[in-house]
Scaffold this motif. Structure first.
Motif, PDB file in Angstrom:
ATOM      1  N   ALA A 280     -66.691   6.082  33.297  1.00 10.97           N
ATOM      2  CA  ALA A 280     -65.481   5.979  32.364  1.00 10.97           C
ATOM      3  C   ALA A 280     -66.156   6.444  30.893  1.00 10.97           C
ATOM      4  N   LEU A 281     -65.386   7.174  30.196  1.00  9.83           N
ATOM      5  CA  LEU A 281     -65.843   7.496  28.521  1.00  9.83           C
ATOM      6  C   LEU A 281     -64.763   6.518  28.150  1.00  9.83           C
ATOM      7  N   GLY A 282     -65.291   5.246  27.149  1.00  3.13           N
ATOM      8  CA  GLY A 282     -64.328   4.687  26.551  1.00  3.13           C
ATOM      9  C   GLY A 282     -64.137   5.057  25.021  1.00  3.13           C
ATOM     10  N   ILE A 283     -63.117   5.302  24.463  1.00  2.00           N
ATOM     11  CA  ILE A 283     -62.680   5.497  23.111  1.00  2.00           C
ATOM     12  C   ILE A 283     -62.300   4.135  22.473  1.00  2.00           C
ATOM     13  N   ALA A 284     -63.228   3.458  21.846  1.00  2.00           N
ATOM     14  CA  ALA A 284     -63.209   2.180  21.284  1.00  2.00           C
ATOM     15  C   ALA A 284     -62.635   2.007  20.005  1.00  2.00           C
ATOM     16  N   PHE A 285     -61.480   1.217  19.741  1.00  3.37           N
ATOM     17  CA  PHE A 285     -60.784   1.052  18.616  1.00  3.37           C
ATOM     18  C   PHE A 285     -61.018  -0.332  18.024  1.00  3.37           C
ATOM     19  N   LEU A 286     -60.677  -0.635  16.991  1.00  3.61           N
ATOM     20  CA  LEU A 286     -60.960  -1.889  16.517  1.00  3.61           C
ATOM     21  C   LEU A 286     -59.447  -2.668  16.679  1.00  3.61           C
ATOM     22  N   ASN A 287     -58.395  -2.096  16.925  1.00  4.22           N
ATOM     23  CA  ASN A 287     -57.060  -2.731  16.846  1.00  4.22           C
ATOM     24  C   ASN A 287     -56.666  -2.305  18.258  1.00  4.22           C
ATOM     25  N   PRO A 288     -56.243  -3.307  19.250  1.00  2.30           N
ATOM     26  CA  PRO A 288     -55.694  -3.045  20.517  1.00  2.30           C
ATOM     27  C   PRO A 288     -54.498  -2.368  20.482  1.00  2.30           C
ATOM     28  N   GLU A 289     -53.558  -3.070  19.774  1.00  2.00           N
ATOM     29  CA  GLU A 289     -52.019  -2.365  19.856  1.00  2.00           C
ATOM     30  C   GLU A 289     -51.600  -1.292  19.779  1.00  2.00           C
TER      31      GLU A 289
ATOM     32  N   LYS B   1     -72.601  14.057  39.220  1.00  2.00           N
ATOM     33  CA  LYS B   1     -72.365  13.628  40.550  1.00  2.00           C
ATOM     34  C   LYS B   1     -70.814  13.553  41.150  1.00  2.00           C
ATOM     35  N   HIS B   2     -69.993  13.024  40.302  1.00  2.00           N
ATOM     36  CA  HIS B   2     -68.486  12.856  40.827  1.00  2.00           C
ATOM     37  C   HIS B   2     -67.658  14.110  40.343  1.00  2.00           C
ATOM     38  N   GLY B   3     -68.010  14.939  39.392  1.00  2.00           N
ATOM     39  CA  GLY B   3     -67.350  15.920  38.824  1.00  2.00           C
ATOM     40  C   GLY B   3     -66.050  15.539  38.312  1.00  2.00           C
ATOM     41  N   GLU B   4     -65.931  14.399  37.879  1.00  2.00           N
ATOM     42  CA  GLU B   4     -64.671  14.051  36.944  1.00  2.00           C
ATOM     43  C   GLU B   4     -65.090  12.668  36.357  1.00  2.00           C
ATOM     44  N   TYR B   5     -64.370  12.133  35.312  1.00  2.00           N
ATOM     45  CA  TYR B   5     -64.551  10.749  34.660  1.00  2.00           C
ATOM     46  C   TYR B   5     -63.034  10.448  34.183  1.00  2.00           C
ATOM     47  N   LEU B   6     -63.229   9.294  33.894  1.00  2.00           N
ATOM     48  CA  LEU B   6     -62.027   8.390  33.152  1.00  2.00           C
ATOM     49  C   LEU B   6     -62.052   8.351  32.036  1.00  2.00           C
ATOM     50  N   LEU B   7     -61.049   8.874  31.175  1.00  2.00           N
ATOM     51  CA  LEU B   7     -60.877   8.550  29.574  1.00  2.00           C
ATOM     52  C   LEU B   7     -60.109   7.340  29.371  1.00  2.00           C
ATOM     53  N   VAL B   8     -60.676   6.205  28.982  1.00  2.00           N
ATOM     54  CA  VAL B   8     -59.922   4.983  28.866  1.00  2.00           C
ATOM     55  C   VAL B   8     -60.107   4.567  27.496  1.00  2.00           C
ATOM     56  N   PRO B   9     -58.992   3.518  26.994  1.00  2.00           N
ATOM     57  CA  PRO B   9     -59.017   2.994  25.697  1.00  2.00           C
ATOM     58  C   PRO B   9     -60.116   1.714  25.757  1.00  2.00           C
TER      59      PRO B   9
END
Length: 380
Positions: free
Chosen positions: A209-218, A310-318
């Protein structure tokens, strides 16, 4: 319950972790209620000591069950992923391996395993292979009824019969290309969310997973909800362009920059596949960047690259974090599966390249983050 045809359910196995006495009682109460409502639940608490031993009993019951309820909690996920000490949660680890193997044998076509959470906050702890399935939050009575309908194979609403086609007047349709591509960077929303960090998460048998981390969840979740509505669970045309640029940039601390924009050629492909003609069009789009300055011996980017290869793909997640980058919380239920990710070096990027904007970010004055202030103080 409506008059829709009810499916013969058969046995329903309940997989869960012994988090606490309270959680054990909650699971027992759920199983008892389902049995009272006609669902033949199989639960280890109903057994004393199976003659063939617990591992074979679990294997036999999972294989023979029509459906398996997977009660997801943080402890359950940690044990399935092997994040706790080897002597803890052996039963859950064994069940988790069986579940993974069944999904593998079915070619990831999951028709058997149903993720369940006791409360909405636990939805972040659904194992990756089950995130594509509908999950059921039984915190409310309506949530329990939705689960009960799912087990009986009864849809939420009865499908009405088809009516006859009605003649429609012909109307010329004009599609504005600029409206069609629509900027994926909602600037006011991103300003509210405040992108603060980039995170990497990996699992042995699943894409990282590649996480885009923000300060504010909503507002962070709203960004990804809009993306999911537009691109779906899988960015089929790879319209979102993500690049990681390593190497020195004048005016920036060393390490790497994450750059998010659109892949215009792929947007045009989707436009043309919809049967539309491009013609003359001009457009503009926004871009967003995040400069990461971890320690020189930080292993996380290298591990992510290895798993992605290895997997050839990834998950883009907040994700969300504190101003100093700590207390990272990933929201995998909003993940978008992607194949393309660009790894580049700053010295190889020419002017007028789509990533060349990253080369000039050091010339922009930006206030220091909490972590940046910490680094500045450490240098002094």
């Amino acid at each position: 319950m409506n008059d829709a045809k009810i499916t013969e359910v058969g046995e329903v196995f309940v997989s869960y972790s012994w988090d606490s006495e309270e959680h054990i009682k909650e699971v027992l109460a759920l199983s008892n209620r389902l049995r009272a409502d006609g669902i033949d639940c199989v639960l280890d608490q109903y057994e004393v000591s199976p003659p063939e031993g617990w591992p074979r009993w679990m294997d036999r019951k999972i294989a023979g069950a029509s459906l398996v309820l997977v009660v997801c909690t943080e402890t359950f996920l940690n044990r399935v992923m092997g994040r706790e000490s080897p002597d803890k949660g052996l039963g859950v680890k064994w069940e988790g391996n069986l579940i993974y193997q069944h999904l593998y044998n079915q070619g990831a076509d999951n028709q058997k395993f149903v993720p369940v959470v006791m409360r909405n906050s636990d939805r972040n702890f659904i194992p990756v292979p089950l995130q594509g399935a509908s999950f059921f939050n039984i915190e409310t009575d309506e949530g329990y009824k939705r689960l009960h309908r799912r087990l009986l194979g009864v849809p939420q609403a009865e499908k009405p019969p088809l009516g006859e086609h009605k003649a429609m007047p012909k109307k010329e349709v004009k599609t504005d290309f600029v409206t069609f591509i629509e900027n994926p960077i909602d600037i006011p929303l991103w300003e509210k969310a405040e992108w603060r960090a980039t995170a990497f998460r990996g699992w042995e048998n699943s894409p990282p997973a590649l996480g885009i981390a923000f300060l504010n969840p909503e507002p962070a979740e709203e960004i990804f909800k809009q993306w999911l509505q537009r691109y779906g669970l899988r960015d089929e045309f790879e319209e979102l362009r993500i690049s990681i640029i390593e190497g020195d940039i004048v005016g920036e601390d060393p390490r790497y920059t994450v750059h998010i924009t659109i892949e215009l050629e792929n947007v045009i492909k989707r436009y043309e596949k919809a049967g539309l003609q491009l013609g003359d069009a001009s457009f503009f789009t926004a871009t967003r960047m995040n400069r990461m300055t971890p320690a020189s011996d930080s292993p996380y980017l290298a591990r992510f690259k290895e798993s992605y290869t290895k997997h050839g793909e990834y998950l883009l997640v907040p994700a969300t974090c504190k101003p100093d980058g700590s207390n990272l919380q990933v929201a995998p239920h909003l993940a978008i599966r992607k194949r393309v990710l660009y790894f580049r070096n700053a010295k190889d990027i020419p002017e007028n390249d789509i990533d060349s904007i990253v080369l000039h970010m050091g010339a922009q004055h930006r206030p220091l983050t909490e972590y940046g202030k910490f680094l500045e103080k450490k240098r002094r």
